[in-house]
Every structure is written in structure tokens, then in C-alpha cells.
Write an enzyme that holds these catalytic residues in place. Structure first.
Site, mmCIF file in Angstrom:
data_model
loop_
_atom_site.group_PDB
_atom_site.id
_atom_site.type_symbol
_atom_site.label_atom_id
_atom_site.label_comp_id
_atom_site.label_asym_id
_atom_site.label_seq_id
_atom_site.Cartn_x
_atom_site.Cartn_y
_atom_site.Cartn_z
ATOM 1 N N TYR A 167 1.377 -1.090 -0.660
ATOM 2 C CA TYR A 167 -0.119 0.208 0.155
ATOM 3 C C TYR A 167 1.152 1.265 -0.001
ATOM 4 O O TYR A 167 -0.257 2.089 -0.092
ATOM 5 C CB TYR A 167 -1.033 0.217 1.544
ATOM 6 C CG TYR A 167 -2.299 -1.548 1.242
ATOM 7 C CD1 TYR A 167 -2.254 -1.932 0.377
ATOM 8 C CD2 TYR A 167 -3.004 -1.294 2.010
ATOM 9 C CE1 TYR A 167 -3.257 -2.641 -0.258
ATOM 10 C CE2 TYR A 167 -4.289 -1.876 2.235
ATOM 11 C CZ TYR A 167 -4.387 -3.223 0.780
ATOM 12 O OH TYR A 167 -4.883 -3.833 0.791
ATOM 13 N N LYS A 220 3.618 -15.294 2.286
ATOM 14 C CA LYS A 220 2.937 -15.986 1.563
ATOM 15 C C LYS A 220 4.598 -16.114 0.921
ATOM 16 O O LYS A 220 5.280 -16.012 -0.267
ATOM 17 C CB LYS A 220 2.537 -14.808 -0.267
ATOM 18 C CG LYS A 220 2.256 -16.223 -1.270
ATOM 19 C CD LYS A 220 1.139 -16.948 -1.130
ATOM 20 C CE LYS A 220 0.893 -17.949 -2.355
ATOM 21 N NZ LYS A 220 0.402 -19.365 -1.868
ATOM 22 N N ASP A 262 -5.301 -6.479 5.309
ATOM 23 C CA ASP A 262 -6.700 -6.049 4.852
ATOM 24 C C ASP A 262 -8.204 -7.067 4.636
ATOM 25 O O ASP A 262 -9.192 -6.373 4.695
ATOM 26 C CB ASP A 262 -6.501 -4.648 3.710
ATOM 27 C CG ASP A 262 -7.696 -4.522 3.070
ATOM 28 O OD1 ASP A 262 -8.298 -4.284 4.073
ATOM 29 O OD2 ASP A 262 -7.038 -3.691 2.606
ATOM 30 N N ASP A 315 -3.534 -18.072 1.653
ATOM 31 C CA ASP A 315 -4.367 -18.903 0.891
ATOM 32 C C ASP A 315 -5.046 -19.824 2.067
ATOM 33 O O ASP A 315 -5.950 -20.087 1.658
ATOM 34 C CB ASP A 315 -3.559 -19.432 -0.609
ATOM 35 C CG ASP A 315 -2.439 -19.970 -0.779
ATOM 36 O OD1 ASP A 315 -1.712 -19.492 0.360
ATOM 37 O OD2 ASP A 315 -2.045 -20.289 -1.643
ATOM 38 N N ASP A 372 -12.363 -8.895 6.564
ATOM 39 C CA ASP A 372 -12.984 -8.431 6.189
ATOM 40 C C ASP A 372 -13.610 -10.479 6.510
ATOM 41 O O ASP A 372 -14.800 -10.603 6.317
ATOM 42 C CB ASP A 372 -13.049 -8.093 4.724
ATOM 43 C CG ASP A 372 -13.366 -6.444 4.402
ATOM 44 O OD1 ASP A 372 -13.241 -5.657 5.042
ATOM 45 O OD2 ASP A 372 -14.087 -6.131 3.739
#
Ligand code: NAD
Length: 364
Positions: free
Chosen positions: A141, A192, A248, A224, A252
């Protein structure tokens, strides 16, 4: 206590939930004998409309002087033009960076009365109590370079950079182990590392920090797989720590364990202290500006209000006051009051302001 709180309502349902937080804080002030000096300032899309930038200098200056900041949400279709030079999110990202708010704490605790609101079976949700710690001022970001350009074939291409330094990873990892030490003593680090170089550094650095905390169990998961484990064994997680992008996304997903995005609070903290010697934090629900329901007065204010409780605890040291809010939320939900996002088909939902009034009654 006299405390300066900056309100940043922002866009969409932001102003609706910030107004809810303001009313709750006024009630808390009245009940416990505090004065919260609350002043609203511009950020996001509305700031672009009025000043041309998403984070006006004046907003940043008052935030730097505040004891704590409450933010609603930024963004919406009006400012979504992919070619726009200024975007609402620049306001929020800029504020986090300028205030050095590197740690975003997102507690996930499904309420016993709301288990039916989650798409997951109740048997998976019982006993779930985790804290997701998202790195907030680094990673993709913020990484440079980032650009749109024309490549050698004459077509448009775009580039973002995922970058982490060892010290950025160390400070968020250390915080994760410190928090886990006060909880169930387990840290799950998400990366990852099978593909990304920045994730390999992340995993190596978290592993080194773990050596200072031998009493804490460390589990490493690939992002994942983590999205799957979050649904298949959510009870197993205590503190989850991860980088900006993955945090992020996974929060959610985690919000649906609680039944709705509208339920989830967050606190963003850094090293800067306020006049009470506590961290000057930014407190916001995890949801966005929800343009689909904005202006209808039906937004769930609970995530914002629980963020306000986090503010009282972390930035003002007002533990009893924070607990009073949490108990009021608990009690309102136990009494069967629901906004539309968490109501069952046969329940008649409350509006945002009706929900706030119920909470104020409980606080009285
Ligand atoms: P969103 O979180 O705004 O909404 C997702 C869904 O959840 C919508 O159906 C919405 O109605 C519902 N929802 C969210 N909060 C709710 C609440 N309090 N009560 C009831 N229902 C609620 O995500 P989105 O639709 O992907 O994004 C909308 C805008 O918000 C975009 O412009 C995005 O950039 C922005 N956004 C801002 C933030 C932030 O300010 N921190 C975070 C995420 C998204």
C-alpha cells in the site's frame, strides 16, 4: 478528565456512525464526569470536494494535537474514477503514515446472540476469540515505485511494490508476541513465503523475534491456506499477525464470523503518545463507506461504538468507561435489538439512531 478528540466522519455511512459514537461519548462523559472536546474535520471524498485534497493540512495538524481520533469511512462511487489524480483513500493512508500508526488491532469475538447472523455453523463459532494484528504503514500500500506506464509493446501497464524492511517486521511481530503473552499465548503469522521474497523475510524475521518469547507458540500459515483455516478452525487462533494487504483482506473475511462487517471495531496505534502518556490512536470500524445503504439511517453503529470503547481503553486509560460501553452493547444484543444487517427475517430491525438510543438507555 478533559480530552481532545478529533472526529473524521468522511463519506457514505461514515458521518452516520461517527454521530453515533459522538452521542455515546457524550453520555459517557455525563455519567463518569469527563469532558470530551469533539470537533469534526474533513477527510476523504468530502475533503476532495471542499478543498481539492483528501487529507487537508488543517486536518492533519489537528489530528497531531488530538488525544485520539475517531474516523467513520472514506470513499464512494463519486470519487471512483480510475484516472482521478486525487482519491479518498489517500486521505486515510496518508493519515496512518503521517501519524506513524503501524499497528492495526482488530478483535474478532462473535457475540453469542449473533451466531445465527454468521454464515458459519454455530458449532464452529463457539469460543472464537482472536485478535488480528495488521501491519498498517508498510507493504504494497506504500511501496515505491508505483506507477502506470506504457510498456515496450505500446500497451498500458501498472506497477505496485511490496516491500518490507526487517525493522518494520520486527516491531509488528514484537507487538504480536507481547499481546499474545497477555492472552492465550499463541501467534499465527500469515505470509506468502512460498512465492514472495518479502514474505520470506517476513517469516524469517518473525521467527527470530519468536526466540525472545519462548513461552509463546508460533504457527506460520500461507495466506491462501489461512483463509481456509479461518473458516475450518477459527477457535484455534489467538493472535494473527500479517502484512498490510493480507490483513486488509482476511479481516473482512473474519468479520463474517461476527455476522456483519458492521460489528467489527479497530484501533490503529503507533509510538506517539498523547498528553496522558498513552498512545495517540485512530479508531474506526473495519467497514467502508457502504454507499449501498448510505443516507438511509440503517447502518449498524456497533463496530464504530466498540472502536470508541477501544479508544477509551488504549488512548485515555478509561477502563471502566470502556467496559460500560461493551456491557451496553452486550446487553442490547441480549435484549434482541438488531440493525438490518444482523436481523433475522422475522425480526423488525432498528434504525441507527434507535440502536444508539437503546445503548444510551443501557448506559443510563
Ligand atoms: P463496505 O465495507 O463499505 O461495504 C461492504 C458491505 O457491507 C455493503 O453491503 C455494506 O452495506 C455492508 N456494510 C458495511 N458496513 C456496514 C454497517 N455499518 N452496517 C450495515 N452494513 C454495513 O465495502 P465496499 O462496498 O467494498 O466499499 C465501499 C467504499 O468504501 C469504497 O469506496 C471503498 O474504497 C471504501 N472503503 C473504505 C474503508 C475505510 O474508510 N476504512 C474501508 C473499506 C472500504
Amino acid at each position: 478528565m478533559k480530552a481532545k478528540i478529533t472526529l473524521l466522519p468522511g463519506d457514505g455511512i461514515g458521518p452516520e456512525v461517527v454521530e453515533a459514537a459522538q452521542k455515546i461519548l457524550e453520555k459517557i462523559g455525563q455519567k463518569f464526569g469527563h469532558h470530551f472536546d469533539m470537533e469534526a474535520h474533513l477527510i476523504g471524498g468530502i475533503a476532495i470536494d471542499k478543498t481539492g485534497v483528501a487529507l487537508p493540512e488543517e486536518t492533519l495538524a489537528v489530528c497531531k494535537k488530538a488525544d485520539a481520533i475517531i474516523l467513520g469511512a472514506v470513499g464512494g462511487p463519486k470519487w471512483d474514477d480510475p484516472n482521478a489524480a486525487v482519491r479518498p483513500e489517500q486521505g486515510l493512508l496518508g493519515l496512518r503514515k503521517e501519524l506513524g500508526l503501524f499497528a492495526n488491532l482488530r478483535p474478532v469475538q462473535p457475540h453469542p446472540q449473533l451466531m445465527g447472523a454468521s454464515p458459519l455453523k454455530e458449532s464452529y463459532l463457539e469460543g472464537v476469540d482472536m485478535l488480528i494484528l495488521r501491519e498498517l504503514t508498510g507493504g504494497i500500500y506504500f511501496g515505491e515505485p508505483r506507477e502506470k506506464r506504457i510498456n515496450a509493446n505500446g500497451e498500458e501497464e501498472a506497477l505496485d511494490t511490496m516491500i518490507y524492511s526487517e525493522s518494520e517486521i520486527q516491531r509488528i511481530a514484537r507487538l504480536a508476541f507481547e499481546i499474545a503473552g497477555e492472552r492465550r499465548k499463541k501467534v499465527t503469522s500469515i505470509d506468502k513465503a512460498n512465492v514472495l521474497e518479502s514474505s520470506r523475510l517476513w517469516r524469517k524475521t518473525v521467527g527470530k523475534v519468536a526466540k525472545d518469547y519462548p513461552e509463546i507458540e508460533l504457527e506460520n500459515l500461507l495466506i491462501d491456506a489461512a483463509t481456509m483455516h479461518l473458516l475450518s478452525r477459527p477457535r484455534d487462533f489467538d493472535v494473527m499477525v500479517t502484512m498490510n494487504l493480507f490483513g486488509d483482506i482476511i479481516t473482512d473475511e473474519a468479520s463474517m464470523l461476527t455476522g456483519s462487517m458492521g460489528n467489527m471495531p479497530s484501533a490503529s496505534l503507533g509510538d506517539a503518545l498523547n498528553e496522558f502518556g498513552k498512545q495517540r490512536g485512530l479508531y474506526e470500524p473495519i467497514h467502508g463507506s457502504a454507499p449501498d445503504i448510505a443516507g438511509r439511517g440503517i447502518a449498524n453503529p456497533i463496530g464504530m461504538i466498540l472502536s470508541t470503547a477501544m479508544m477509551l481503553r488504549h488512548s485515555l486509560g478509561l477502563i471502566n468507561e470502556a467496559e460500560a460501553i461493551e456491557k451496553a452493547v452486550d446487553s442490547v444484543l441480549n435484549s434482541g435489538h438488531r440493525t438490518a444487517d444482523i436481523a433475522k427475517e422475522d425480526e423488525s430491525p432498528l434504525s441507527t439512531s434507535e440502536m444508539v438510543n437503546k445503548l444510551i438507555e443501557k448506559l443510563a
